[in-house]
Scaffold this motif. Structure first.
Motif, PDB file in Angstrom:
ATOM      1  N   LEU A 211      48.632  43.031  31.698  1.00  0.00           N
ATOM      2  CA  LEU A 211      47.269  42.854  31.207  1.00  0.00           C
ATOM      3  C   LEU A 211      46.265  43.198  32.304  1.00  0.00           C
ATOM      4  CD1 LEU A 211      45.199  41.950  29.114  1.00  0.00           C
ATOM      5  CD2 LEU A 211      45.558  39.591  29.894  1.00  0.00           C
ATOM      6  N   ARG A 212      46.548  42.768  33.507  1.00  0.00           N
ATOM      7  CA  ARG A 212      45.630  43.074  34.606  1.00  0.00           C
ATOM      8  C   ARG A 212      45.484  44.590  34.758  1.00  0.00           C
ATOM      9  NH1 ARG A 212      45.749  40.742  40.808  1.00  0.00           N
ATOM     10  NH2 ARG A 212      43.851  41.777  41.471  1.00  0.00           N
ATOM     11  N   ALA A 213      46.596  45.324  34.669  1.00  0.00           N
ATOM     12  CA  ALA A 213      46.520  46.781  34.759  1.00  0.00           C
ATOM     13  C   ALA A 213      45.697  47.353  33.606  1.00  0.00           C
ATOM     14  CB  ALA A 213      47.928  47.368  34.757  1.00  0.00           C
ATOM     15  N   THR A 214      45.868  46.790  32.402  1.00  0.00           N
ATOM     16  CA  THR A 214      45.091  47.246  31.246  1.00  0.00           C
ATOM     17  C   THR A 214      43.604  47.010  31.457  1.00  0.00           C
ATOM     18  OG1 THR A 214      46.928  46.843  29.723  1.00  0.00           O
ATOM     19  CG2 THR A 214      44.730  46.934  28.755  1.00  0.00           C
ATOM     20  N   LEU A 215      43.236  45.851  31.990  1.00  0.00           N
ATOM     21  CA  LEU A 215      41.826  45.553  32.246  1.00  0.00           C
ATOM     22  C   LEU A 215      41.235  46.502  33.280  1.00  0.00           C
ATOM     23  CD1 LEU A 215      41.977  41.638  32.307  1.00  0.00           C
ATOM     24  CD2 LEU A 215      41.212  43.111  30.433  1.00  0.00           C
ATOM     25  N   THR A 216      42.041  46.891  34.253  1.00  0.00           N
ATOM     26  CA  THR A 216      41.573  47.851  35.252  1.00  0.00           C
ATOM     27  C   THR A 216      41.283  49.204  34.617  1.00  0.00           C
ATOM     28  OG1 THR A 216      42.789  46.741  37.030  1.00  0.00           O
ATOM     29  CG2 THR A 216      42.162  49.035  37.403  1.00  0.00           C
ATOM     30  N   VAL A 217      42.176  49.654  33.760  1.00  0.00           N
ATOM     31  CA  VAL A 217      41.979  50.937  33.070  1.00  0.00           C
ATOM     32  C   VAL A 217      40.768  50.863  32.141  1.00  0.00           C
ATOM     33  CG1 VAL A 217      42.993  52.556  31.427  1.00  0.00           C
ATOM     34  CG2 VAL A 217      44.397  51.599  33.257  1.00  0.00           C
ATOM     35  N   ILE A 218      40.613  49.752  31.433  1.00  0.00           N
ATOM     36  CA  ILE A 218      39.439  49.585  30.569  1.00  0.00           C
ATOM     37  C   ILE A 218      38.162  49.764  31.382  1.00  0.00           C
ATOM     38  CG2 ILE A 218      38.096  47.896  29.232  1.00  0.00           C
ATOM     39  CD1 ILE A 218      40.743  46.775  28.198  1.00  0.00           C
ATOM     40  N   GLY A 219      38.130  49.176  32.576  1.00  0.00           N
ATOM     41  CA  GLY A 219      36.949  49.294  33.416  1.00  0.00           C
ATOM     42  C   GLY A 219      36.642  50.737  33.798  1.00  0.00           C
ATOM     43  N   GLU A 224      30.808  49.130  30.808  1.00  0.00           N
ATOM     44  CA  GLU A 224      30.246  47.817  30.475  1.00  0.00           C
ATOM     45  C   GLU A 224      31.308  46.713  30.407  1.00  0.00           C
ATOM     46  OE1 GLU A 224      30.072  50.198  26.507  1.00  0.00           O
ATOM     47  OE2 GLU A 224      30.309  50.584  28.656  1.00  0.00           O
ATOM     48  N   CYS A 225      32.573  47.084  30.607  1.00  0.00           N
ATOM     49  CA  CYS A 225      33.656  46.098  30.660  1.00  0.00           C
ATOM     50  C   CYS A 225      34.409  46.241  31.978  1.00  0.00           C
ATOM     51  CB  CYS A 225      34.618  46.281  29.489  1.00  0.00           C
ATOM     52  SG  CYS A 225      33.960  45.837  27.888  1.00  0.00           S
ATOM     53  N   PRO A 226      33.744  45.942  33.081  1.00  0.00           N
ATOM     54  CA  PRO A 226      34.428  46.045  34.375  1.00  0.00           C
ATOM     55  C   PRO A 226      35.542  45.017  34.472  1.00  0.00           C
ATOM     56  CG  PRO A 226      32.372  44.880  34.641  1.00  0.00           C
ATOM     57  CD  PRO A 226      32.390  45.377  33.218  1.00  0.00           C
ATOM     58  N   PRO A 227      36.529  45.290  35.299  1.00  0.00           N
ATOM     59  CA  PRO A 227      37.579  44.277  35.488  1.00  0.00           C
ATOM     60  C   PRO A 227      36.954  42.961  35.927  1.00  0.00           C
ATOM     61  CG  PRO A 227      38.207  46.343  36.528  1.00  0.00           C
ATOM     62  CD  PRO A 227      36.778  46.499  36.087  1.00  0.00           C
ATOM     63  N   PRO A 228      37.490  41.851  35.490  1.00  0.00           N
ATOM     64  CA  PRO A 228      36.908  40.550  35.854  1.00  0.00           C
ATOM     65  C   PRO A 228      36.745  40.414  37.364  1.00  0.00           C
ATOM     66  CG  PRO A 228      38.618  40.275  34.202  1.00  0.00           C
ATOM     67  CD  PRO A 228      38.664  41.706  34.619  1.00  0.00           C
ATOM     68  N   THR A 229      35.616  39.915  37.780  1.00  0.00           N
ATOM     69  CA  THR A 229      35.350  39.737  39.207  1.00  0.00           C
ATOM     70  C   THR A 229      36.017  38.453  39.668  1.00  0.00           C
ATOM     71  OG1 THR A 229      33.268  38.658  38.628  1.00  0.00           O
ATOM     72  CG2 THR A 229      33.170  40.995  39.158  1.00  0.00           C
ATOM     73  N   LEU A 230      37.284  38.577  39.965  1.00  0.00           N
ATOM     74  CA  LEU A 230      38.097  37.430  40.355  1.00  0.00           C
ATOM     75  C   LEU A 230      38.774  37.738  41.681  1.00  0.00           C
ATOM     76  CD1 LEU A 230      39.752  36.958  36.880  1.00  0.00           C
ATOM     77  CD2 LEU A 230      38.039  35.453  37.849  1.00  0.00           C
ATOM     78  N   PRO A 231      39.189  36.717  42.421  1.00  0.00           N
ATOM     79  CA  PRO A 231      39.934  36.965  43.646  1.00  0.00           C
ATOM     80  C   PRO A 231      41.159  37.822  43.381  1.00  0.00           C
ATOM     81  CG  PRO A 231      39.346  34.649  43.456  1.00  0.00           C
ATOM     82  CD  PRO A 231      38.999  35.287  42.145  1.00  0.00           C
TER      83      PRO A 231
END
Length: 248
Positions: A211-219, A224-231
């Protein structure tokens, strides 16, 4: 009948309906829809057939109620604890999803595969649970349930992979359980039994990473959907779904 009596009757009716649904879930877990008659269902439930018709109108209505009940439980388990931080909520969502599939395997297969053939209502229930799960993941990742179409498609693609992976996993878990039962009974099996399936925590960690990899690609495709700004380790902190390092 006064208000108190009416409430009591309504509560008893709800309890009876819930008992019939619980019985139906067990029956349809072991027997196909077409192989079960209303007479069979009534006999197993220990009630008159007319009582099932009273609550559900028909065999199909009974089956749909069972599917809807299973879906409600899956969604409730996956979407629980909304007050958690977003990253933890994503982990818990995936863990709840896998927990349900592991402990309610027949119901999970019905939800994901659409149940009895091409029944439009069952397929609609399946589609609704997919939409809810995608929205839950989007809310955990972005703080909102609605996202642009391309981002949604990417999340749907990830969820489709999760469904296929989970179906494969629970099927293999069943095979492992059968092998264990045969071993306990002293039945000779294959000399090489092969590796064991991963447990829920390890599989959950894998799905979170995907999922994290998917969120990176979405960004990359949807600004307007950048990867979550998390540590950096937000999806990998210690807990129920911490990734396991080293050899399995």
């Amino acid at each position: 009948m006064n208000n108190s009596q009416q409430r009591g009757a309504s509560e008893r009716s709800q309890v009876r309906r819930a008992e019939l649904i619980a019985t139906g879930r067990k029956l349809f877990a072991d027997t196909s829809y077409d192989a079960l008659s209303m007479d069979d269902i009534a006999k197993q439930a220990g009630v008159a057939k007319g009582l099932i018709y009273y609550y559900f109108k028909s065999k199909r209505g009974y089956y749909l109620a069972i599917v809807e009940d299973s879906v409600a439980e899956l969604v409730a388990r996956a979407a629980g604890e909304p007050d958690l931080p977003n990253a933890e909520r994503v982990r818990r969502t995936i863990d709840g999803y896998l927990y349900y599939a592991e402990h309610h395997q027949a119901a999970y297969r019905t939800i994901v595969t659409g149940g009895v053939g091409s029944d439009a209502e069952v397929l609609a229930i399946r589609d609704a649970v997919r939409e809810e799960l995608v929205a839950t993941i989007a809310e955990g990742a972005y703080g909102r349930r609605a996202v642009p179409p391309l981002a949604r498609l990417a999340l749907v693609g990830w969820l489709s992979g999760v469904e296929g992976t989970t179906l494969e996993w629970i099927g293999a878990l069943a095979s492992d359980a059968d092998a264990d039962a045969e071993a306990d009974a002293g039945v000779d099996g294959d000399a090489e039994s092969g590796p064991r399936q991963p447990d829920r925590d390890r599989l959950g960690a894998l799905l979170v990473r995907q999922l994290r990899a998917t969120l990176t690609v979405i960004g990359e495709f949807v600004p307007e959907c950048p990867p979550p700004t998390l540590p950096e380790d937000a999806f990998e902190s210690t807990g129920d779904l911490a990734p396991v390092t080293g050899s399995p």
